[in-house]
Motif scaffolding. Sequence first.
Motif, PDB file in Angstrom:
ATOM      1  N   ASP A 132       8.584  -0.771   6.018  1.00  0.00           N
ATOM      2  CA  ASP A 132       8.096  -0.404   7.341  1.00  0.00           C
ATOM      3  C   ASP A 132       9.196  -0.404   8.388  1.00  0.00           C
ATOM      4  N   VAL A 133      10.294  -1.112   8.146  1.00  0.00           N
ATOM      5  CA  VAL A 133      11.328  -1.248   9.179  1.00  0.00           C
ATOM      6  C   VAL A 133      12.708  -0.763   8.737  1.00  0.00           C
ATOM      7  N   ARG A 134      12.900  -0.496   7.447  1.00  0.00           N
ATOM      8  CA  ARG A 134      14.238  -0.170   6.950  1.00  0.00           C
ATOM      9  C   ARG A 134      14.766   1.127   7.538  1.00  0.00           C
ATOM     10  N   TRP A 135      13.925   2.151   7.619  1.00  0.00           N
ATOM     11  CA  TRP A 135      14.349   3.471   8.096  1.00  0.00           C
ATOM     12  C   TRP A 135      13.508   3.879   9.302  1.00  0.00           C
ATOM     13  N   ASP A 144       4.732  -3.521   3.610  1.00  0.00           N
ATOM     14  CA  ASP A 144       5.004  -2.216   3.033  1.00  0.00           C
ATOM     15  C   ASP A 144       3.737  -1.379   3.153  1.00  0.00           C
ATOM     16  N   VAL A 145       3.247  -1.348   4.389  1.00  0.00           N
ATOM     17  CA  VAL A 145       2.058  -0.569   4.697  1.00  0.00           C
ATOM     18  C   VAL A 145       2.284   0.885   4.294  1.00  0.00           C
ATOM     19  N   ALA A 146       3.486   1.386   4.607  1.00  0.00           N
ATOM     20  CA  ALA A 146       3.841   2.767   4.301  1.00  0.00           C
ATOM     21  C   ALA A 146       5.204   2.804   3.620  1.00  0.00           C
ATOM     22  N   ASP A 147       5.522   3.963   3.028  1.00  0.00           N
ATOM     23  CA  ASP A 147       6.841   4.124   2.417  1.00  0.00           C
ATOM     24  C   ASP A 147       7.943   3.984   3.452  1.00  0.00           C
ATOM     25  N   THR A 165       0.826  -1.205   0.000  1.00  0.00           N
ATOM     26  CA  THR A 165       0.000   0.000   0.000  1.00  0.00           C
ATOM     27  C   THR A 165       0.868   1.266   0.000  1.00  0.00           C
ATOM     28  N   HIS A 166       2.062   1.222   0.589  1.00  0.00           N
ATOM     29  CA  HIS A 166       3.051   2.308   0.504  1.00  0.00           C
ATOM     30  C   HIS A 166       2.428   3.683   0.769  1.00  0.00           C
ATOM     31  N   ALA A 167       1.667   3.792   1.844  1.00  0.00           N
ATOM     32  CA  ALA A 167       1.044   5.076   2.159  1.00  0.00           C
ATOM     33  C   ALA A 167       2.109   6.146   2.386  1.00  0.00           C
ATOM     34  N   ASN A 168       1.829   7.331   1.895  1.00  0.00           N
ATOM     35  CA  ASN A 168       2.747   8.456   2.038  1.00  0.00           C
ATOM     36  C   ASN A 168       1.887   9.717   2.111  1.00  0.00           C
ATOM     37  N   ALA A 169       2.037  10.454   3.218  1.00  0.00           N
ATOM     38  CA  ALA A 169       1.212  11.633   3.424  1.00  0.00           C
ATOM     39  C   ALA A 169       1.421  12.682   2.341  1.00  0.00           C
ATOM     40  N   ASP A 170       2.544  12.634   1.639  1.00  0.00           N
ATOM     41  CA  ASP A 170       2.837  13.597   0.579  1.00  0.00           C
ATOM     42  C   ASP A 170       2.375  13.127  -0.798  1.00  0.00           C
TER      43      ASP A 170
END
Length: 748
Positions: free
Chosen positions: A139-142, A106-109, A73-78
Motif C-alpha cells: 500500500d505504501v511502497r509505490w 496489502d489492501v491493494a497491489d 487482499t491485493h486488490a487489482n482492477a486488472d
Amino acid sequence: MTTHPQEATERSSHAVVSRRRLLALAGAGTIAGMTAATAIDAGTRPAHAATAVPGEDEPGQGPTPTFAVVTDTHANADQPARLDLLARVFDSIAERDPSFVLNCGDVADYGGEAAYGAYLETIPDSLQDRMRHVPGNHDVRWDVNAAQLYRELFGPAPYSFDMSGLHVVGLDPTQLLQEPGNFGPGHLDWIARDLRDAAPSVLFLHFPLGADHYYLNDQDALFATVADLPVRAIFAGHVHRETVYRFNGFTQVTGSASRNEAVYYWVERHVDDGHPVLRVTSVRVDAAGTETAEEMTTIPLSGNGEGRLLRPRRVVIDRSGGPAVTVRVDAGRDATPAGVHAQVYPQHVFGGRSAGSWIDLAATGRSRWWSGEVAVADLPPGMHRMQLRVVGGDGATYETTQRFEIPRIDSTPHSRWTVELAGSIQGALAERDGVVLAASTGGVVAAVDAARGRTEWQRELGPVYRAAAFTDDGSTVYLPSSDHRLYALDAQSGADRWSLDVGDPVLSAPQVTAIDGTETVIFSAGTTLHAVAAADGTQIWAADLRGFFAGRVACDGERVYAGSGDGYAHAFDAGTGERLWTFNTTTRQDTYGRLLYGPWDDTVELLPEGLVLFATVTTTFAVDRASGEERWRVAAGCMYPASRLIDDGALLLADEWGAFHLVDPATGVAAWRTELGARTLNAGPVVAGGTAWTVATTGLMAGVDLATGDMVHQLQVGPANTFSTPVVVDGTFVFGDQDGMLHGIDLP
C-alpha cells in the motif's frame, strides 16, 4: 528507442473511480472518522475510536464480540478473478454478522485509486462501517499519494478501540517508499501509552513478529515495549500462509492471502473452564458459497499469557577477545525451560525470513543459568545484537535481544557525534561549506556543522522523503515535501524564500540546473514533471510522466531525462518540456508489473560520450542522449543506490544487493566487482580520496579501495536501517538512519 503505447487503453469497469465515489464506498468518511483521534506525538494516552463500533458497550458489558480477519487482499482492477474471491469472502463474512472486520494490510497491489476502488466495490454495504484496516508494504511502497488517499479512505494508524472488554489496536510500521517495517521511537511511545491501562488487547498489523521473521527491523524494541502490557493476541499477514506462534505472552496468528483463495478467519470470545479465550477458525468458501471451517487455535485472554514466564531474568555476554563470546542466561526462578538458544541477530536478513544459525545453550547443573559460546570472528567492529530464544516444554517461547559490541581497532572509523531528528532520515543528505543539511519524515529540517555536530539552524516543514538540492552558489536550498510543496529556504538561516503548492505530494529529489541561462529546479509530483524558476518558483513548463517517479532527473541543458512508473525512461526538451523520446526498460505488460520493474525510483546520471544512465531493479542501461538508442546494459539492479563517476573517469555502480561494480562508462565492461555482504537501497556511495564509502541498509559502514575493489574498512554503526546517501566533509563521514539519528563518523 520505443514508442509509448496508446494512452487511451481499455480498462476494467473498476478502474475508473472518482475520488468522491471512493469516499462514498468507504462509508462517506465513516472509516476515516473512526481513526481521526489517533496521534503518535500526543503527550497523553491517545483517544480510542471516535465513532461507536456496532454493538459496542462499556468494557466488561454488552454482547460477546465476534470478528473476522482478512489479509493480503491485493486488490487489482486488472485482476477480476481476484476481485471475485474477495466478494465471495466478504459476502460470507456479512452473513455471519460480525462486530467488526480486520484487514491486516496489502489492501491493494499498490496504493492507487483504481485498486482501492476495486477493493471497496467487493464489500457489502452492511460491512462498510465495520471495516478496520492497517496498511501493508504494497500500500505504501509505490504510493504516488504518499498515503494520503489511504488515510482518506481508511483513516490514519495507529489507532485503537474498545468493545465489550476487548481492546483492539491497529499498528502501522510500514515506511513510505520502502519495503520493510520499522516502528521508530514515536510509534513505540504511542503503543506504550495506549496499552498502559488497557483491557486484554488484540494487535493487528501487516508484518508478523518473531518466529524467524525479520520484516520489522526494531521488532525487539516492540517486544520490550509491550513486555508488561496486556497484549494477548496478534493477527498479521504478509507471509501468505497460516501459522500459529505462542511467544512473549501472546499468540500470533498469520493468515493465508485472500488474493489467492477465498479464505478468512472467524474469531469468537468464549469462556473455557472459567477463563475468557478467543477461538480462531479458518473459513474457506468455494465457488458455490459453501463454507469449510477448521479451528486453528484458542487464545487465552487472562493469566500470564503464552510464554511470559520464560522471560530471562538476566543476560550476560562475555567478550574475552577470542573468536567467540560466552552467552549466559539466567532463566529465573519461575521458569522451567526445555531449551535456551542464542544467535547473532541476522541483521543482513533485510525485510525477509531466516531460520538463523542458532546455538543451543547448556544448563549448568542445578543452576538457573544456561550458557554457551557464539562465534563472532566474522563480525565487523561496532554494535551488534544477540538474539535469545527460551522455549518451554509446551512449545511456548520467549524472544529477546541483548546488544553487545565488537571492539574497534586503530584503523576503524569511530563515532564523533550524533544529532536526533523526529521521524526518519530517508532522503539523501546535502552539503555546502562544511554544513550538512538533513531532513526527516517527521518534517524536521536541520543544518548541522559536520565538524562539531552543532545544529546551525532547525525548522519544521512537511514530511521529507527525498534529498534536498542547493543552488550553484549555495545560497538557497530546495526541499521536497509530501505536503504537496517544494520549499526554497535561505541556506544560511533556514528562512523562507518561497514555496510552491503543486497539488500532489513531492516525492522526488529536485535537480537544480541551468536552462537557457535561467537557473531552474526540476522535480516530479504525482505523475507530472515540473520545471520552475529557481529564483521565485514561477512555472516554466510541466510535462506528463505517465507514471509515478520518486527519483531524480538529469539535465544536460538540452534535454531532461527522467524515469517513470510506466516502465519507460523519457527525454524532454529542456526549454519546453516536449517529449523527445521514450526508452522501454521492461518487458512486463501489465500496469503493476511495469511499475515494479520500471525506473520509478532511479537517480538518473549523465555519462561521458553523450550517454545517460537509467536503471531498474534488474538492469542498468546506457542510452544515447540524442536518439534514445541503447548503447550497453549490465544485468545489475542499480536503480535504488545512486551511481557515481569518479575522478579517473570510471563509473562506480552500486546495486541493491550490496555489490559494487567499477565499469568503463563507454562500454559497461567491469574492472572489478565487490560484494559488501549486505543490501544497499537508496544509500549510494561517496568518494573520499581513493576510497568509496557507503552505509548498507543494515547499518554496516564500509570502505572499498577504488583501485582494487578490496573492502578495507568496516563498522557496524548500529541496528537502524539506512536508506540515506551520506556525505563526506573534511574527513567526517555523515549519514542518517531510519531512527532519525544523524551520525558524524571520523574516517581513518
